[in-house]
Design a protein around this motif. Structure first.
Motif, PDB file in Angstrom:
ATOM      1  N   ALA A 135       0.834  -1.210   0.000  1.00 56.75           N
ATOM      2  CA  ALA A 135       0.000   0.000   0.000  1.00 56.75           C
ATOM      3  C   ALA A 135       0.873   1.267   0.000  1.00 56.75           C
ATOM      4  N   ILE A 136       1.952   1.238   0.780  1.00 59.01           N
ATOM      5  CA  ILE A 136       2.862   2.383   0.806  1.00 59.01           C
ATOM      6  C   ILE A 136       3.515   2.570  -0.554  1.00 59.01           C
ATOM      7  N   ALA A 137       3.976   1.465  -1.146  1.00 57.08           N
ATOM      8  CA  ALA A 137       4.636   1.527  -2.453  1.00 57.08           C
ATOM      9  C   ALA A 137       3.694   2.077  -3.515  1.00 57.08           C
ATOM     10  N   GLU A 138       2.435   1.648  -3.485  1.00 56.33           N
ATOM     11  CA  GLU A 138       1.463   2.147  -4.466  1.00 56.33           C
ATOM     12  C   GLU A 138       1.218   3.640  -4.282  1.00 56.33           C
ATOM     13  N   GLU A 139       1.109   4.084  -3.037  1.00 51.82           N
ATOM     14  CA  GLU A 139       0.863   5.509  -2.795  1.00 51.82           C
ATOM     15  C   GLU A 139       2.030   6.375  -3.279  1.00 51.82           C
ATOM     16  N   LEU A 140       3.250   5.922  -3.054  1.00 50.17           N
ATOM     17  CA  LEU A 140       4.426   6.700  -3.423  1.00 50.17           C
ATOM     18  C   LEU A 140       4.924   6.409  -4.837  1.00 50.17           C
ATOM     19  N   ASN A 141       4.303   5.443  -5.471  1.00 47.99           N
ATOM     20  CA  ASN A 141       4.698   5.042  -6.820  1.00 47.99           C
ATOM     21  C   ASN A 141       6.164   4.590  -6.858  1.00 47.99           C
ATOM     22  N   VAL A 142       6.507   3.743  -5.891  1.00 46.89           N
ATOM     23  CA  VAL A 142       7.842   3.155  -5.806  1.00 46.89           C
ATOM     24  C   VAL A 142       7.682   1.646  -5.651  1.00 46.89           C
ATOM     25  N   SER A 143       8.793   0.932  -5.635  1.00 48.69           N
ATOM     26  CA  SER A 143       8.730  -0.518  -5.482  1.00 48.69           C
ATOM     27  C   SER A 143       8.615  -0.904  -4.008  1.00 48.69           C
ATOM     28  N   VAL A 144       8.140  -2.099  -3.777  1.00 49.61           N
ATOM     29  CA  VAL A 144       8.047  -2.634  -2.423  1.00 49.61           C
ATOM     30  C   VAL A 144       9.451  -2.770  -1.838  1.00 49.61           C
ATOM     31  N   THR A 145      10.406  -3.122  -2.664  1.00 49.30           N
ATOM     32  CA  THR A 145      11.793  -3.239  -2.219  1.00 49.30           C
ATOM     33  C   THR A 145      12.311  -1.906  -1.693  1.00 49.30           C
ATOM     34  N   TYR A 146      11.960  -0.813  -2.368  1.00 54.01           N
ATOM     35  CA  TYR A 146      12.363   0.516  -1.911  1.00 54.01           C
ATOM     36  C   TYR A 146      11.780   0.797  -0.524  1.00 54.01           C
ATOM     37  N   VAL A 147      10.525   0.453  -0.324  1.00 53.98           N
ATOM     38  CA  VAL A 147       9.874   0.679   0.973  1.00 53.98           C
ATOM     39  C   VAL A 147      10.580  -0.134   2.055  1.00 53.98           C
ATOM     40  N   LYS A 148      10.900  -1.395   1.752  1.00 52.44           N
ATOM     41  CA  LYS A 148      11.603  -2.244   2.730  1.00 52.44           C
ATOM     42  C   LYS A 148      12.984  -1.674   3.042  1.00 52.44           C
ATOM     43  N   ASP A 149      13.702  -1.204   2.021  1.00 52.58           N
ATOM     44  CA  ASP A 149      15.021  -0.608   2.234  1.00 52.58           C
ATOM     45  C   ASP A 149      14.923   0.629   3.115  1.00 52.58           C
ATOM     46  N   ARG A 150      13.924   1.467   2.870  1.00 52.66           N
ATOM     47  CA  ARG A 150      13.731   2.671   3.682  1.00 52.66           C
ATOM     48  C   ARG A 150      13.385   2.296   5.120  1.00 52.66           C
ATOM     49  N   LYS A 151      12.593   1.241   5.303  1.00 52.85           N
ATOM     50  CA  LYS A 151      12.256   0.806   6.658  1.00 52.85           C
ATOM     51  C   LYS A 151      13.513   0.358   7.389  1.00 52.85           C
TER      52      LYS A 151
END
Length: 159
Positions: free
Chosen positions: A115-131
């Motif tokens: 859901a975060i990736a879709e909102e920011l228009n980024v990959s799920v991997t990017y979200v995990k890396d940022r976390k």
């Protein structure tokens, strides 16, 4: 203050943030009969409010002694949960870039990576890396605070 010192602890605190907030409200209602706004957990007052006498929002020592075991456990749990919530909320808007701040807010709100990736228009991997980056920043800051507190304690004991 309770300090989060490992990656797993911080990760669990982020996952449990919403539950901890609800539990703080529930325990405050049980123990005090009302909820204490978070901005009153330690905020200084100015002007006439600072000069006027006030009762404590917490329990007095006499009241704590009279509490039964269950109430004392609830009170202790409330103090621990408040500390954890305060730690997590102290990092809101403290990251260097906007996407990381948004990701942190969404993680605290319980959003999924997808859901975060879709909102920011980024990959799920990017979200995990940022976390992982967020957790590393929090752990590093908490370790620095632990070291500073230990140094203060050592200095005070030496006097």
């Amino acid at each position: 203050m309770l300090l989060a010192d490992t990656t797993n602890k911080v990760n669990e605190m982020i996952k449990d943030y919403m539950m901890m907030k609800r539990e703080v409200v529930r325990l405050e209602k049980i123990i005090f009969g009302y909820t204490i706004p978070m901005d009153n957990w330690g905020v200084a007052q100015y002007g006439i409010e600072a000069a006027m006498p006030k009762g404590s929002s917490g329990k007095s020592q006499a009241e704590l002694k009279q509490m039964d075991l269950r109430e004392r456990r609830q009170h202790n749990r409330l103090l621990v949960l408040r500390a954890k919530v305060t730690i997590l909320e102290s990092y809101t808007d403290s990251f260097s870039d906007l996407p990381t701040n948004i990701i942190y807010d969404r993680l605290l709100d319980g959003w999924t990576y997808r859901a975060i990736a879709e909102e920011l228009n980024v990959s799920v991997t990017y979200v995990k890396d940022r976390k992982h980056h967020i957790i590393d920043v929090i752990v590093s800051a908490q370790k620095a605070q632990n070291a500073q507190n230990a140094q203060k304690d050592h200095f005070l004991q030496a006097k």
